[in-house]
Design a protein around this motif. Structure first.
Motif, PDB file in Angstrom:
ATOM      1  N   SER A  26       0.836  -1.213   0.000  1.00 16.94           N
ATOM      2  CA  SER A  26       0.000   0.000   0.000  1.00 16.94           C
ATOM      3  C   SER A  26       0.867   1.259   0.000  1.00 16.94           C
ATOM      4  O   SER A  26       0.567   2.224  -0.701  1.00 16.94           O
ATOM      5  CB  SER A  26      -0.901   0.043   1.237  1.00 16.94           C
ATOM      6  N   PHE A  27       1.942   1.253   0.794  1.00 20.55           N
ATOM      7  CA  PHE A  27       2.822   2.437   0.820  1.00 20.55           C
ATOM      8  C   PHE A  27       3.608   2.572  -0.485  1.00 20.55           C
ATOM      9  O   PHE A  27       3.873   3.687  -0.935  1.00 20.55           O
ATOM     10  CB  PHE A  27       3.762   2.402   2.030  1.00 20.55           C
ATOM     11  N   ALA A  28       3.985   1.432  -1.081  1.00 18.56           N
ATOM     12  CA  ALA A  28       4.683   1.499  -2.375  1.00 18.56           C
ATOM     13  C   ALA A  28       3.751   2.131  -3.419  1.00 18.56           C
ATOM     14  O   ALA A  28       4.143   3.010  -4.187  1.00 18.56           O
ATOM     15  CB  ALA A  28       5.107   0.099  -2.806  1.00 18.56           C
ATOM     16  N   GLU A  53       9.105   0.482   7.501  1.00 18.73           N
ATOM     17  CA  GLU A  53       8.624   0.156   8.851  1.00 18.73           C
ATOM     18  C   GLU A  53       7.572  -0.950   8.802  1.00 18.73           C
ATOM     19  O   GLU A  53       7.512  -1.813   9.685  1.00 18.73           O
ATOM     20  CB  GLU A  53       8.084   1.419   9.529  1.00 18.73           C
ATOM     21  N   GLU A  54       6.757  -0.954   7.738  1.00 16.37           N
ATOM     22  CA  GLU A  54       5.752  -2.025   7.609  1.00 16.37           C
ATOM     23  C   GLU A  54       6.417  -3.381   7.342  1.00 16.37           C
ATOM     24  O   GLU A  54       5.909  -4.421   7.766  1.00 16.37           O
ATOM     25  CB  GLU A  54       4.740  -1.702   6.503  1.00 16.37           C
ATOM     26  N   VAL A  55       7.569  -3.367   6.655  1.00 17.13           N
ATOM     27  CA  VAL A  55       8.315  -4.625   6.464  1.00 17.13           C
ATOM     28  C   VAL A  55       8.677  -5.197   7.837  1.00 17.13           C
ATOM     29  O   VAL A  55       8.502  -6.396   8.110  1.00 17.13           O
ATOM     30  CB  VAL A  55       9.604  -4.396   5.636  1.00 17.13           C
ATOM     31  N   ALA A 102      -7.484   4.553   9.166  1.00 18.98           N
ATOM     32  CA  ALA A 102      -7.015   3.196   9.512  1.00 18.98           C
ATOM     33  C   ALA A 102      -5.792   3.218  10.428  1.00 18.98           C
ATOM     34  O   ALA A 102      -5.719   2.457  11.405  1.00 18.98           O
ATOM     35  CB  ALA A 102      -6.722   2.410   8.246  1.00 18.98           C
ATOM     36  N   GLU A 103      -4.828   4.088  10.142  1.00 17.65           N
ATOM     37  CA  GLU A 103      -3.605   4.106  10.968  1.00 17.65           C
ATOM     38  C   GLU A 103      -3.901   4.702  12.348  1.00 17.65           C
ATOM     39  O   GLU A 103      -3.333   4.273  13.352  1.00 17.65           O
ATOM     40  CB  GLU A 103      -2.486   4.905  10.282  1.00 17.65           C
ATOM     41  N   THR A 104      -4.790   5.702  12.395  1.00 15.60           N
ATOM     42  CA  THR A 104      -5.151   6.294  13.695  1.00 15.60           C
ATOM     43  C   THR A 104      -5.872   5.261  14.556  1.00 15.60           C
ATOM     44  O   THR A 104      -5.568   5.107  15.745  1.00 15.60           O
ATOM     45  CB  THR A 104      -6.053   7.540  13.488  1.00 15.60           C
ATOM     46  N   ASP A 132       5.301   3.670  15.408  1.00 14.04           N
ATOM     47  CA  ASP A 132       5.367   3.848  13.952  1.00 14.04           C
ATOM     48  C   ASP A 132       3.995   4.203  13.369  1.00 14.04           C
ATOM     49  O   ASP A 132       3.898   5.076  12.497  1.00 14.04           O
ATOM     50  CB  ASP A 132       5.875   2.567  13.273  1.00 14.04           C
ATOM     51  N   GLU A 133       2.930   3.537  13.837  1.00 13.82           N
ATOM     52  CA  GLU A 133       1.605   3.805  13.236  1.00 13.82           C
ATOM     53  C   GLU A 133       1.141   5.228  13.553  1.00 13.82           C
ATOM     54  O   GLU A 133       0.440   5.845  12.745  1.00 13.82           O
ATOM     55  CB  GLU A 133       0.548   2.786  13.695  1.00 13.82           C
ATOM     56  N   MET A 134       1.540   5.753  14.720  1.00 19.18           N
ATOM     57  CA  MET A 134       1.198   7.150  15.012  1.00 19.18           C
ATOM     58  C   MET A 134       1.881   8.076  14.005  1.00 19.18           C
ATOM     59  O   MET A 134       1.284   9.035  13.531  1.00 19.18           O
ATOM     60  CB  MET A 134       1.644   7.522  16.429  1.00 19.18           C
ATOM     61  N   ARG A 135       3.120   7.747  13.693  1.00 15.86           N
ATOM     62  CA  ARG A 135       3.841   8.573  12.708  1.00 15.86           C
ATOM     63  C   ARG A 135       3.203   8.416  11.321  1.00 15.86           C
ATOM     64  O   ARG A 135       3.117   9.379  10.565  1.00 15.86           O
ATOM     65  CB  ARG A 135       5.318   8.176  12.692  1.00 15.86           C
ATOM     66  N   HIS A 136       2.730   7.214  10.992  1.00 16.40           N
ATOM     67  CA  HIS A 136       2.068   7.012   9.688  1.00 16.40           C
ATOM     68  C   HIS A 136       0.769   7.826   9.622  1.00 16.40           C
ATOM     69  O   HIS A 136       0.430   8.378   8.575  1.00 16.40           O
ATOM     70  CB  HIS A 136       1.759   5.526   9.452  1.00 16.40           C
ATOM     71  N   ALA A 137       0.050   7.865  10.752  1.00 12.19           N
ATOM     72  CA  ALA A 137      -1.185   8.670  10.779  1.00 12.19           C
ATOM     73  C   ALA A 137      -0.848  10.152  10.592  1.00 12.19           C
ATOM     74  O   ALA A 137      -1.514  10.852   9.829  1.00 12.19           O
ATOM     75  CB  ALA A 137      -1.926   8.437  12.087  1.00 12.19           C
TER      76      ALA A 137
HETATM   77 FE   LIG Z   1       1.252   1.764   9.258  1.00 11.95          FE
END
Ligand SMILES: [Fe+2]
Ligand SMILES: [Fe+2]
Length: 226
Positions: A26-28, A53-55, A102-104, A132-137
């Protein structure tokens, strides 16, 4: 831990592992879509970093799935998702749903799960995922804010429309029962990082109320004040 709890933990961590694995793709795809609308380097860098980070999240969750299931579990092949078209409004819409929402929600649920964890490995994995997910949000909100600055009122209207629909769907969605199925103890599952489905649903509602809706209001304000 009973055999039923061990098997349930294996299944639940495997589901998370597959979802983290899909997030890499999804990030790619998001990077390609951002490039197609001329996004600044800061957003591209954030997107590429998030993919890495998802890896790591996928690796860590597969390790937990293997530990609890006792089986050799690996991600296997994932069909490559094609970049979507639609320009800035589509980028804002998809980033809002996949990142801002979704990330939040995921970060909020993992924060809640972390409170009751008593296993060292699970604690380390969840703490990393929360961070990491907080940073993605945050990255998703910065991306949507940029798209609104670039595209103006029409992009903001798309984000508000999709937010209203997602919020309404949440209200009507089936809410799981009060606890785990028979044979699974709340304390054992919580010790290994798993929230009951009803608690996960409550966290999702709280994330909307406490984080997503206030941030959405600021997004409109910053655009309209500009
Ligand atoms: Fe994420
Ligand atoms: Fe993740």
């Amino acid at each position: 831990m009973t055999a039923a709890e061990r098997a349930a933990l294996g299944r639940l961590w495997l589901a998370d592992a597959l979802s983290e694995h899909a997030s890499i793709a999804s990030f790619a795809r998001a990077t390609l879509e951002l490039m197609a609308v001329g996004a600044p380097p800061e957003l591209l860098r954030g997107c590429q970093r998030a993919a890495l980070e998802e890896v790591r999240h996928a690796e860590l969750c597969f390790r937990l799935a293997r530990r609890f299931s006792g089986r050799a579990l690996d991600p296997g092949v994932l069909p490559a998702p094609a970049a979507r078209s639609g320009g800035l409004p589509a980028v804002a819409r998809d980033t809002f749903l996949e990142g801002c929402v979704a990330e939040t929600v995921a970060a909020h649920q993992s924060t809640h799960a972390l409170d009751a964890v008593r296993d060292g490995e699970v604690r380390a994995v969840l703490a990393r995922i929360v961070r990491d997910e907080m940073r993605h949000a945050e990255l998703a909100w910065r991306t949507v804010a940029w798209a609104v600055r670039e595209g103006g009122a029409s992009v903001l209207a798309v984000v508000r429309w999709v937010a209203t629909r997602a919020r309404a769907a949440l209200r009507w969605r089936w809410t799981p029962g009060p606890g785990w199925p028979r044979g699974l103890s709340r304390a054992s599952m919580a010790a290994y990082g798993r929230l009951e489905p009803a608690v996960e649903a409550a966290c999702e509602r709280a994330a909307w109320r406490e984080l997503i809706e206030p941030a959405l209001a600021l997004l409109g304000g910053s655009h309209e004040a500009a």
